[in-house]
Design a protein around this motif. Structure first.
Motif, PDB file in Angstrom:
ATOM      1  N   PRO A 231       0.825  -1.210   0.000  1.00 48.08           N
ATOM      2  CA  PRO A 231       0.000   0.000   0.000  1.00 48.08           C
ATOM      3  C   PRO A 231       0.859   1.259   0.000  1.00 48.08           C
ATOM      4  CG  PRO A 231      -0.674  -1.539   1.727  1.00 48.08           C
ATOM      5  CD  PRO A 231       0.622  -2.039   1.179  1.00 48.08           C
ATOM      6  N   LEU A 233       0.296   3.810   1.996  1.00 43.69           N
ATOM      7  CA  LEU A 233       0.503   4.125   3.406  1.00 43.69           C
ATOM      8  C   LEU A 233       1.457   3.103   4.033  1.00 43.69           C
ATOM      9  CD1 LEU A 233      -3.103   4.979   4.693  1.00 43.69           C
ATOM     10  CD2 LEU A 233      -1.255   6.574   4.144  1.00 43.69           C
ATOM     11  N   ASP A 285      -5.879   1.686   2.414  1.00 43.90           N
ATOM     12  CA  ASP A 285      -4.898   2.541   1.741  1.00 43.90           C
ATOM     13  C   ASP A 285      -5.582   3.725   1.066  1.00 43.90           C
ATOM     14  OD1 ASP A 285      -2.318   3.251   0.859  1.00 43.90           O
ATOM     15  OD2 ASP A 285      -2.648   2.241  -1.058  1.00 43.90           O
ATOM     16  N   ARG A 295      -0.785   5.985   8.588  1.00 41.93           N
ATOM     17  CA  ARG A 295      -0.325   4.627   8.283  1.00 41.93           C
ATOM     18  C   ARG A 295      -1.409   3.614   8.614  1.00 41.93           C
ATOM     19  NH1 ARG A 295       4.328   3.977  13.001  1.00 41.93           N
ATOM     20  NH2 ARG A 295       3.012   4.549  14.779  1.00 41.93           N
TER      21      ARG A 295
END
Length: 323
Positions: A231, A233, A285, A295
């Motif tokens: 992803p 993030l 994400d 995150r």
């Protein structure tokens, strides 16, 4: 109890019904016996990994009755069409970019933008695939790391009681897996040698490279990158707590306080978690980035059964991105 079906019209119809219902059916091809599941059904695909005790979510080959059906899932270029005309039906798998409207699940494709497609040879196999009417994911029908099966007896020795049925079409004439050729780049790359020789392929495509020839490119074969299709993030593993600026990938009872949550399985079922993993990562994400979260915090996954494969994929998602 695993049903043993003969290769009659009734046996093929029963196998197709089971596959369409999301069950696991081993069936013979010209190469080896495959462990089949509906490739469009995440839950069915997850059962493949569970039955095989497969430690990683590697991409699975999807099988089709003809090239037209295969190319509805993978985008063919001119070379792919020439190879299909020469070697299909037969022991050749092509890795192609996924069609925007394709139906093969993210779990079967291991979250990659490519799909592995094959048209196997054999009247029984073709009749089965036509009866199913959907892509059928089918790695070799054996426990992970064991010898691939070339007859129904071999399948039952390893998977009796783990799968719903085996369609017995007799011994496989080739007995080794298909050759896998990646056509997603500017030149063809051999990912796995198999039933079609490199020499025969080069008569159609010219020189073929091996992934080892590419020191600075991103290969698409299974498990070659510590971080692949991670992803955007960052991912934090084995989270015991969570902050409001984090998206939570939960498993079982949720940790409170996250800015966004996707629960892989509220009841803590690993098969459900596997089936929902890629959809969850994509959702957290995209939606997490839209909300300005920092995150993804992933809760601990047990190191047993399918949990090992889920943890492996999460570890790759959390690994530093290649530069």
């Amino acid at each position: 109890m695993t049903e043993r079906l003969d290769a009659s019209a009734a046996g093929i119809a029963r196998a197709a019904d089971l596959l369409r219902a999301g069950r696991l059916v081993a069936f013979g091809t010209e190469t080896v016996y495959g462990l089949g599941a509906d490739a469009t059904d995440d839950a069915a695909v997850a059962r493949i990994f569970a039955a095989k005790e497969r430690p990683r979510f590697n991409p699975l080959i999807s099988h089709f009755p003809d090239a037209e059906a295969a190319f509805r899932e993978g985008v063919p270029n001119g070379l792919a069409r020439r190879l299909a005309e020469r070697f299909w039906p037969g022991p050749l798998t092509l890795v192609l970019p996924r069609q925007p409207g394709g139906t093969v699940s993210d779990l079967a494709a291991a979250g990659l933008p490519s799909v592995a497609v094959r048209v196997p040879r054999g009247a029984v196999t073709t009749e089965l695939l036509r009866a199913v009417g959907r892509p059928v994911a089918a790695p070799s029908a054996n426990l992970s790391g064991k010898v691939s099966p070339s007859d129904a007896y071999h399948v039952l020795r390893g998977l009796e009681g783990r799968i719903d049925a085996v369609l017995d079409s007799g011994p496989c004439p080739v007995g080794v897996e298909s050759t896998v050729l990646d056509l997603t780049g500017t030149s063809p790359v051999l990912l796995r040698p198999g039933g079609i020789t490199v020499e025969a392929l080069e008569e159609v495509c010219g020189p073929i490279s091996h992934p080892d020839d590419y020191a600075h490119t991103l290969p698409t074969s299974p498990g070659q990158l510590a971080s692949h299709y991670a992803p955007g993030l960052p991912v934090r593993l084995d989270a015991q707590d969570v902050t409001p600026d984090e998206a939570l990938l939960a498993f079982g009872p949720e940790i409170p306080g996250a800015g966004l949550v996707w629960n892989l399985s509220p009841e803590g079922r690993l098969d459900e978690a596997a089936a929902r993993l890629f959809a969850g990562l994509r959702f957290l994400d995209s939606e997490g980035a839209r909300r300005g979260l920092s995150r993804i915090a992933a809760m601990p996954i047990p190191r047993v059964g399918l949990g090992r494969a889920i943890r492996d994929r999460l570890r790759r998602a959390a690994s530093p991105r290649p530069i």
